[in-house]
Design a protein around this motif. Structure first.
Motif, short mmCIF file in Angstrom:
data_model
loop_
_atom_site.label_atom_id
_atom_site.label_comp_id
_atom_site.label_asym_id
_atom_site.label_seq_id
_atom_site.Cartn_x
_atom_site.Cartn_y
_atom_site.Cartn_z
N LYS A 120 -2.95 -41.23 87.19
CA LYS A 120 -4.35 -40.68 86.95
C LYS A 120 -4.38 -39.44 87.76
N ALA A 121 -5.28 -38.29 87.08
CA ALA A 121 -5.78 -37.08 87.90
C ALA A 121 -7.25 -37.17 87.75
N THR A 122 -7.74 -37.04 88.96
CA THR A 122 -8.93 -36.92 89.16
C THR A 122 -9.61 -35.53 90.15
N ILE A 123 -10.38 -34.89 89.28
CA ILE A 123 -10.93 -33.58 89.97
C ILE A 123 -11.74 -34.21 91.01
N VAL A 124 -11.43 -33.70 92.38
CA VAL A 124 -12.22 -34.25 93.48
C VAL A 124 -13.11 -33.10 94.12
N ALA A 125 -12.91 -32.01 93.61
CA ALA A 125 -13.88 -30.76 94.39
C ALA A 125 -13.64 -29.52 93.36
N ALA A 126 -14.80 -29.04 93.23
CA ALA A 126 -14.72 -27.74 92.48
C ALA A 126 -15.71 -26.86 93.11
N ASP A 127 -15.19 -25.45 93.26
CA ASP A 127 -16.02 -24.32 93.92
C ASP A 127 -15.92 -23.06 93.09
N VAL A 128 -17.15 -22.53 93.04
CA VAL A 128 -17.07 -21.04 92.71
C VAL A 128 -17.48 -20.04 93.44
N THR A 129 -16.64 -18.89 93.85
CA THR A 129 -17.34 -17.91 94.51
C THR A 129 -17.81 -16.96 93.94
N ARG A 130 -18.00 -15.76 94.25
CA ARG A 130 -18.49 -14.63 93.62
C ARG A 130 -17.26 -14.16 92.27
N ASP A 131 -15.94 -14.16 92.61
CA ASP A 131 -15.18 -13.81 91.61
C ASP A 131 -13.99 -14.90 91.28
N GLU A 132 -13.95 -15.98 91.94
CA GLU A 132 -12.93 -16.95 91.79
C GLU A 132 -13.46 -18.56 91.50
N ALA A 133 -12.87 -19.26 90.67
CA ALA A 133 -13.09 -20.59 90.48
C ALA A 133 -11.99 -21.42 91.23
N GLN A 134 -12.13 -22.48 91.77
CA GLN A 134 -11.10 -23.34 92.29
C GLN A 134 -11.54 -24.82 92.00
N LEU A 135 -10.35 -25.55 91.75
CA LEU A 135 -10.51 -27.02 91.45
C LEU A 135 -9.30 -27.71 92.22
N THR A 136 -9.79 -28.67 92.92
CA THR A 136 -8.92 -29.59 93.42
C THR A 136 -8.71 -30.85 92.91
N VAL A 137 -7.46 -31.25 92.57
CA VAL A 137 -7.13 -32.40 91.55
C VAL A 137 -6.39 -33.46 92.55
N ARG A 138 -6.63 -34.67 92.54
CA ARG A 138 -6.07 -35.70 93.19
C ARG A 138 -5.25 -36.28 92.16
N PHE A 139 -3.76 -36.32 92.02
CA PHE A 139 -2.92 -36.84 91.26
C PHE A 139 -2.52 -38.10 91.55
N VAL A 140 -2.18 -39.17 91.18
CA VAL A 140 -1.56 -40.40 91.33
C VAL A 140 -0.56 -40.79 90.36
N SER A 141 0.91 -40.67 91.02
CA SER A 141 1.94 -40.69 89.98
C SER A 141 2.72 -41.70 90.71
N GLN A 142 3.97 -42.21 89.79
CA GLN A 142 4.88 -42.94 90.12
C GLN A 142 6.36 -42.18 90.01
N MET A 143 7.11 -42.60 91.20
CA MET A 143 8.33 -41.56 91.37
C MET A 143 9.47 -42.91 91.84
N ILE A 144 10.78 -42.54 91.34
CA ILE A 144 11.87 -43.37 92.09
C ILE A 144 12.62 -42.43 93.01
N SER A 145 12.85 -42.78 94.16
CA SER A 145 13.43 -41.75 95.14
C SER A 145 14.73 -42.55 96.06
N ALA A 146 15.77 -42.09 95.74
CA ALA A 146 16.97 -42.71 96.53
C ALA A 146 17.93 -41.48 96.97
N THR A 147 18.35 -41.65 97.74
CA THR A 147 19.51 -40.91 98.43
C THR A 147 20.97 -41.37 98.42
#
Length: 77
Positions: A8-35
């Protein structure tokens, strides 16, 4: 580390200033990790276990730019 997929990828925040847009996205992913050591013996993790990983990424883009690409400006767990 092996990336399995994004659940899943969900936009959790959006902000616009005078000259810039920002989006904050929450990613839920699956990984396998071993050393493994030089002899391919497991020293950490599990090469068979899929773990859920949650990341928060913030992207920014100048509003007046003709470039459609967003730049990654911050990450968090």
């Amino acid at each position: 580390t092996s990336f399995v997929g994004t659940e899943k990828a969900t936009i959790v925040a959006a902000d616009v200033t005078r000259d810039e847009a920002q989006l904050t996205v929450r990613f839920v992913s699956q990984m396998i990790s071993a050393t493994l050591d030089a002899d391919d013996e497991i020293i950490d993790g599990d090469p068979e276990e899929v773990a859920e990983i949650i990341d928060i990424w913030t992207f920014a883009r100048p509003l007046k730019s003709r470039d459609p690409n967003w730049k990654l400006v911050a990450t968090d767990e």
